[in-house]
Every structure is written in C-alpha cells, then in structure tokens.
Motif scaffolding. Structure first.
Motif, short mmCIF file in Angstrom:
data_model
loop_
_atom_site.label_atom_id
_atom_site.label_comp_id
_atom_site.label_asym_id
_atom_site.label_seq_id
_atom_site.Cartn_x
_atom_site.Cartn_y
_atom_site.Cartn_z
N THR A 106 0.86 -1.18 0.00
CA THR A 106 0.00 0.00 0.00
C THR A 106 0.89 1.23 0.00
O THR A 106 1.91 1.28 0.70
N ARG A 107 0.52 2.19 -0.82
CA ARG A 107 1.36 3.38 -0.99
C ARG A 107 0.50 4.64 -0.97
O ARG A 107 -0.40 4.78 -1.79
N ASP A 121 4.47 6.88 1.48
CA ASP A 121 4.26 6.33 2.82
C ASP A 121 3.75 4.91 2.57
O ASP A 121 2.59 4.72 2.22
N GLU A 122 4.64 3.92 2.71
CA GLU A 122 4.38 2.61 2.13
C GLU A 122 4.40 1.50 3.17
O GLU A 122 5.16 1.56 4.14
N THR A 123 3.59 0.49 2.94
CA THR A 123 3.55 -0.70 3.79
C THR A 123 3.65 -1.94 2.92
O THR A 123 2.94 -2.06 1.92
N ASN A 138 3.03 -5.79 2.90
CA ASN A 138 2.22 -6.73 3.65
C ASN A 138 2.45 -8.17 3.20
O ASN A 138 2.46 -8.44 2.00
N ASN A 179 10.34 -7.39 2.34
CA ASN A 179 9.93 -7.71 3.71
C ASN A 179 9.86 -9.23 3.83
O ASN A 179 9.06 -9.87 3.15
N GLU A 201 5.26 -9.62 10.05
CA GLU A 201 4.86 -8.27 10.45
C GLU A 201 4.98 -7.31 9.27
O GLU A 201 5.99 -7.33 8.55
N PRO A 202 3.99 -6.47 9.05
CA PRO A 202 4.11 -5.49 7.96
C PRO A 202 5.34 -4.60 8.15
O PRO A 202 5.72 -4.28 9.28
N MET A 203 5.96 -4.24 7.04
CA MET A 203 7.09 -3.32 7.07
C MET A 203 6.58 -1.96 6.57
O MET A 203 6.00 -1.86 5.50
N GLN A 204 6.82 -0.92 7.38
CA GLN A 204 6.42 0.42 6.99
C GLN A 204 7.66 1.28 6.79
O GLN A 204 8.55 1.27 7.63
#
Lengths: 250, 74
Positions: A36-37, A61-63, A65, A122, A126-129
């Motif tokens: 997600t961005r 601002d990215e995640t 998943n 990743n 756990e998600p990486m932000q």
C-alpha cells in the motif's frame, strides 16, 4: 511573501499494488503479498496531485504486507532514493553489492546515478512500513552510491536532528542542495526550523502525533510545505510527535 | 525568443534520462532527435513509463559523462 500548502493525510494518492496478475513482476510475494502506498506527489498511476516540491519528486508512505512482499529487483538511474524505516524489517539489496536489513530508525541513501538495481523486501509476517523519498540529483549519471545510518529517537529526543545533508553533523550526504532532518518530541516545545536561504523550502511530514506548523495544526500523516520564508515555527504538545523535514532548493 | 537548445528529459518512473543530442541509437532513435519527434505512445525503455511522465530537466552531467558507446567495437 511566504508561500505554503497543507496536504492532509487523506488527500494523498493511494495505491494498493498486488503481487499477482499484471503487477506480479513489479511486486513480489505472490499470491498474497501487496504494497500500500500513500503518495504525497504524483507517482505512477496517481497523477491528480502536485508534481513535486523543489527537488522532491516522490514521497511515499508505504507498507509491505505478508512475508516475501517486495519491489522486485529493478533498475534506476539518476534519482536519489532514500528510505526511512518506521516499523518491521526492510531487507535492501542493490547491485553495488549491499545486502542490509534495516530496522525502525534506520535509513539509507541510494543514489542510482549512472545505473543501479535494487530490491526492497519484507521477509517477515509483520508489515514493514517505510517512507520513500526520491530527489532529483544535482548532476546526471553520477557514480552510484549507497550508505545507511541509524536515527536513535532516545538520543535525538526534543531536538531537530540532521539525518542527511552536507553539514558535519549529518550521518549521510546526498548529491543535492537538500537536507533531511527528524524531530521526535515528547514534551511541549517550540522548534524554529531556519531555512538555509529564502531560495529553499521545507516539506514537513508528521509521522506520528500532531504539531502546529506556523498557523496550521497537523495530525498524523498530514504535511505542510513552506517556501519564500526564513523559518518555520513548529509547536509540539504533551504527546509524542515524530516529524520528518525535507529541505530543498526550490 | 525561441529556445532551440537540445534538451534532456528524465523518466519519473525510474530516472532514465533521454538526451536529444545523443538520441538512443540502440533503440532506433538517432542523435539530435527532438523530444517532440518521438511518438506519443513511446515508453521508457527501462521501466515502461509512458512518455508523458517524463520531465524536462536542466541538470548538467557528472564529470566524464555521458559515455558514448560506439556501435563499432574494436
């Protein structure tokens, strides 16, 4: 005369990029992984916003998943790509020979210059932000370079710490008339961010918490850009506030 | 006044640079080809970003660049 704009968190562009189908070669970790961005500036499919600010072209601002979620190995030129890890663990690999796991507080500067590949991965559940910042360079086709460093919020508490810049206190440098700083505040305070000159502007992005930036109250993931000004006055409250400042020649 | 100097364009998807003076001979674009002469459906040869998402830049080259790759190898 001072100029500015405020960009609220929800006004940014949003993309959800899956690791299957047409984007499977772009985002790794199929079939379940996805990125997600939130984009502060126009990038890829998001083209309805601002083109950039000064020499900034991308602020994502990215995640990442699901385990294995990645931007697969791909080539860049010229752009100075910076990442600031906020949560989880980021594995960064590049064709300069760097393989590095970055944790919250860690950041890197990858100047692609005359050409370099990288992968962002990743490997955890756990998600990486992370925040991804791309800057135009001051010269085309520079020798590629990479460096990383760590920001320790405990050591840098209640002051603006230079992360990337040309001054001696900066952990890393970049080939551009620009500076990246971070403020983590846990008590009420007033911070005056002085621009290098009136030809420079600053983009302030609130990672966590809230702060008053001149007249504007900014919440989590809100941001404000100010230029044609000598300084920006930031006021924090009793809670934890975490802010990234990107100063750039305009 | 018309500015007819040859220009440089940067792909906003990956940073690939196109220089009108150099063209892209390896992709069939001759040196001196103006940006306006490149088809509108042309895409970045590295990342596929469409032509309209390139930005004209006035950034000088790093020392020693650009390296011109001759088509004739010794």
């Amino acid at each position: 005369m001072t100029q500015s704009f405020v960009l609220r968190a929800e006004q940014r562009g949003f993309n959800r990029i899956v690791s299957s189908g047409a984007t499977a070669s772009y985002v790794g970790g199929h079939p379940d992984a996805f990125v997600t961005r939130w984009s502060s500036f126009n990038f890829h499919d998001y083209q309805e916003g601002r083109p950039g600010f000064g020499r900034i072209r991308v602020f994502g601002d990215e995640t990442f998943n699901s385990p294995g979620c990645s931007y697969s190995m791909h080539r860049h030129h010229n752009f100075i790509i910076c990442a600031f890890v906020l949560a989880g663990k980021l594995m960064h690999l590049n064709t300069l020979g760097n393989v590095e796991e970055l944790r919250p507080g860690d950041f890197y500067v990858f100047s692609a210059g005359s050409g370099g590949f990288h992968e962002e991965l990743n490997m955890q559940s756990e998600p990486m932000q992370a925040l991804y910042l791309w800057m135009l360079p001051d010269r085309l086709l520079l020798p590629p370079s990479y460096g990383s460093a760590r920001f320790d919020p405990a050591a840098g508490n209640n002051r603006i710490t230079t992360l990337i810049g040309s001054s001696d206190d900066a952990a890393l440098s970049m080939p551009q008339d620009a500076k990246v700083s971070r403020l983590v505040s846990s008590t009420p305070g007033t911070y005056r961010y002085a621009m290098k000159s009136r030809a420079h502007g600053v983009y302030a992005f609130v990672i966590e918490g809230e702060m008053r930036c001149d007249a504007a109250l900014l919440g989590r993931r809100d941001s404000k850009a100010v230029w044609d000004a000598d300084e920006v006055v930031c006021q924090t409250g009793t809670g934890t506030t975490d802010v990234l400042f990107v100063e750039t020649i305009m | 006044m018309i500015d007819d100097a040859l220009k440089r364009w940067l792909c906003l998807g990956c940073g690939f640079s196109y220089d009108e003076a150099l063209g892209l001979p390896e992709h069939g674009i001759a040196p001196g080809t103006r940006w306006s002469e490149i088809p509108e459906d042309w895409c970045c040869p590295d990342c596929g970003t469409p032509k309209l998402r390139f930005e004209m830049v006035e950034i000088a080259y790093a020392p020693g660049q650009p390296v011109i790759h001759s088509a004739v190898r010794q």
